[in-house]
Design a protein around this motif. Structure first.
Motif, PDB file in Angstrom:
ATOM      1  N   ARG A  92       0.826  -1.210   0.000  1.00  0.00           N
ATOM      2  CA  ARG A  92       0.000   0.000   0.000  1.00  0.00           C
ATOM      3  C   ARG A  92       0.860   1.260   0.000  1.00  0.00           C
ATOM      4  NH1 ARG A  92      -4.540  -2.056   4.423  1.00  0.00           N
ATOM      5  NH2 ARG A  92      -5.798  -3.274   2.940  1.00  0.00           N
ATOM      6  N   LEU A  93       1.972   1.219   0.716  1.00  0.00           N
ATOM      7  CA  LEU A  93       2.880   2.368   0.728  1.00  0.00           C
ATOM      8  C   LEU A  93       3.543   2.553  -0.627  1.00  0.00           C
ATOM      9  CD1 LEU A  93       4.460   1.867   4.249  1.00  0.00           C
ATOM     10  CD2 LEU A  93       3.165   3.880   3.523  1.00  0.00           C
ATOM     11  N   LEU A 117       7.765   4.443   0.013  1.00  0.00           N
ATOM     12  CA  LEU A 117       7.233   5.530  -0.812  1.00  0.00           C
ATOM     13  C   LEU A 117       8.216   5.895  -1.918  1.00  0.00           C
ATOM     14  CD1 LEU A 117       5.825   7.784   2.057  1.00  0.00           C
ATOM     15  CD2 LEU A 117       4.460   6.552   0.364  1.00  0.00           C
ATOM     16  N   ARG A 165       7.701   5.612  -6.009  1.00  0.00           N
ATOM     17  CA  ARG A 165       7.883   6.820  -6.816  1.00  0.00           C
ATOM     18  C   ARG A 165       8.947   6.595  -7.899  1.00  0.00           C
ATOM     19  NH1 ARG A 165       8.322   9.812  -2.826  1.00  0.00           N
ATOM     20  NH2 ARG A 165      10.582   9.833  -2.607  1.00  0.00           N
ATOM     21  N   GLU A 186       1.466   6.610  -6.968  1.00  0.00           N
ATOM     22  CA  GLU A 186       0.419   7.574  -7.288  1.00  0.00           C
ATOM     23  C   GLU A 186       0.808   9.010  -6.952  1.00  0.00           C
ATOM     24  OE1 GLU A 186      -3.166   5.969  -5.587  1.00  0.00           O
ATOM     25  OE2 GLU A 186      -3.370   4.537  -7.262  1.00  0.00           O
ATOM     26  N   SER A 187       2.001   9.204  -6.344  1.00  0.00           N
ATOM     27  CA  SER A 187       2.505  10.562  -6.151  1.00  0.00           C
ATOM     28  C   SER A 187       3.122  11.111  -7.431  1.00  0.00           C
ATOM     29  CB  SER A 187       3.554  10.586  -5.031  1.00  0.00           C
ATOM     30  OG  SER A 187       4.758   9.932  -5.434  1.00  0.00           O
ATOM     31  N   ALA A 193       2.281   1.666  -3.418  1.00  0.00           N
ATOM     32  CA  ALA A 193       1.211   2.186  -4.274  1.00  0.00           C
ATOM     33  C   ALA A 193       1.049   3.694  -4.092  1.00  0.00           C
ATOM     34  CB  ALA A 193      -0.100   1.469  -3.972  1.00  0.00           C
ATOM     35  N   ARG A 194       1.146   4.162  -2.856  1.00  0.00           N
ATOM     36  CA  ARG A 194       1.067   5.608  -2.604  1.00  0.00           C
ATOM     37  C   ARG A 194       2.218   6.336  -3.291  1.00  0.00           C
ATOM     38  NH1 ARG A 194       0.805   6.698   3.624  1.00  0.00           N
ATOM     39  NH2 ARG A 194       1.392   8.749   2.824  1.00  0.00           N
ATOM     40  N   GLY A 195       3.409   5.735  -3.246  1.00  0.00           N
ATOM     41  CA  GLY A 195       4.560   6.337  -3.920  1.00  0.00           C
ATOM     42  C   GLY A 195       4.343   6.413  -5.418  1.00  0.00           C
ATOM     43  N   LYS A 233       8.889   3.193   5.920  1.00  0.00           N
ATOM     44  CA  LYS A 233       7.821   3.904   5.212  1.00  0.00           C
ATOM     45  C   LYS A 233       8.399   4.827   4.148  1.00  0.00           C
ATOM     46  CE  LYS A 233       3.931   7.052   6.004  1.00  0.00           C
ATOM     47  NZ  LYS A 233       3.137   7.780   7.029  1.00  0.00           N
ATOM     48  N   GLN A 258      -1.026   5.457 -11.803  1.00  0.00           N
ATOM     49  CA  GLN A 258      -1.875   4.911 -10.765  1.00  0.00           C
ATOM     50  C   GLN A 258      -1.471   3.466 -10.485  1.00  0.00           C
ATOM     51  OE1 GLN A 258      -5.908   5.254 -12.160  1.00  0.00           O
ATOM     52  NE2 GLN A 258      -5.710   3.649 -13.687  1.00  0.00           N
TER      53      GLN A 258
END
Length: 207
Positions: free
Chosen positions: A20-21, A182, A186, A27-28, A23-25, A178, A33
């Motif tokens: 999930r982390l 991220l 990215r 989507e930054s 994935a957040r990276g 974390k 996506q």
């Protein structure tokens, strides 16, 4: 929007949180996506089957996810210094995609979690790379320009982000872990976009 596949197996949740982390990276990065997917458990009882849809979390991966993604993040908990059987079982079934070159030229990264600090994280990450290299993927690691990589006293390797979950899975993801997760997401997305903008490979005609 360009999709990057974040594919993982998680038994107790730690690898899922890393996914999930990452994935957040991903989507930054504008224009990208994350497509979160998982694999079903492998049972020693041949009659046992998993439900068609998981009770919770990400859907099960399909062949189309591999074809449609522009990059892949692959995660597994450490099992005696290697990937979990569920991940290996899935990869063993990707011969059709290998024959088609569906993943060739796409970037990939790997991530893992283990109960202990020296529980085989690095060997797990390295062996997870091998089938991806057979698919022709371009491996993306974590450079030491990420300062958390030299500061961390928990997880984190240049081969990919990792997490030390503790024997009872009691340790939350640390700030350094974390930050590295991220950063890895990215970096994967940025490289995937750059590769998308390059001229496509052309097969040289035999003379």
């Amino acid at each position: 929007m360009q999709d990057l596949l974040v594919l993982y197996y998680s038994q107790h949740g730690a690898t899922r949180e890393l996914a999930r982390l990452i994935a957040r990276g991903i989507e930054s990065v504008p224009g990208c996506q994350a497509r979160l997917r998982t694999v079903p458990k492998v049972s020693a009882v041949c009659e046992a089957t998993e439900a068609a849809v998981p009770e919770a979390g990400a859907p099960y991966v399909e062949a189309a996810d591999l074809v449609e993604c522009i990059g892949l993040a692959l995660g597994s908990p450490t099992r005696f210094g290697n990937m979990a059987a569920a991940v290996k079982y899935f990869l063993d079934g990707t011969s059709p995609e290998w024959m088609q070159g569906a993943l060739a030229g796409k970037p990939a990264c790997v991530f893992t979690s283990s109960a202990s600090l020296h529980g085989g994280q690095e060997s797990t990450l390295l062996t997870m790379m091998v089938p991806l290299l057979h698919h022709g993927m371009l491996m993306v690691g974590l450079p030491y320009t990420e300062t958390a990589l030299t500061r961390t006293s928990t997880g984190g390797t240049p081969y990919g982000v990792s997490h030390v979950a503790g024997v009872r899975n009691e340790q939350a993801i640390s700030d350094d872990e974390k930050q590295l997760a991220l950063a890895q997401g990215r970096r994967l997305a940025e490289i995937a976009l750059k590769l998308q903008s390059r001229p496509k490979y052309q097969t040289l005609a035999k003379t």
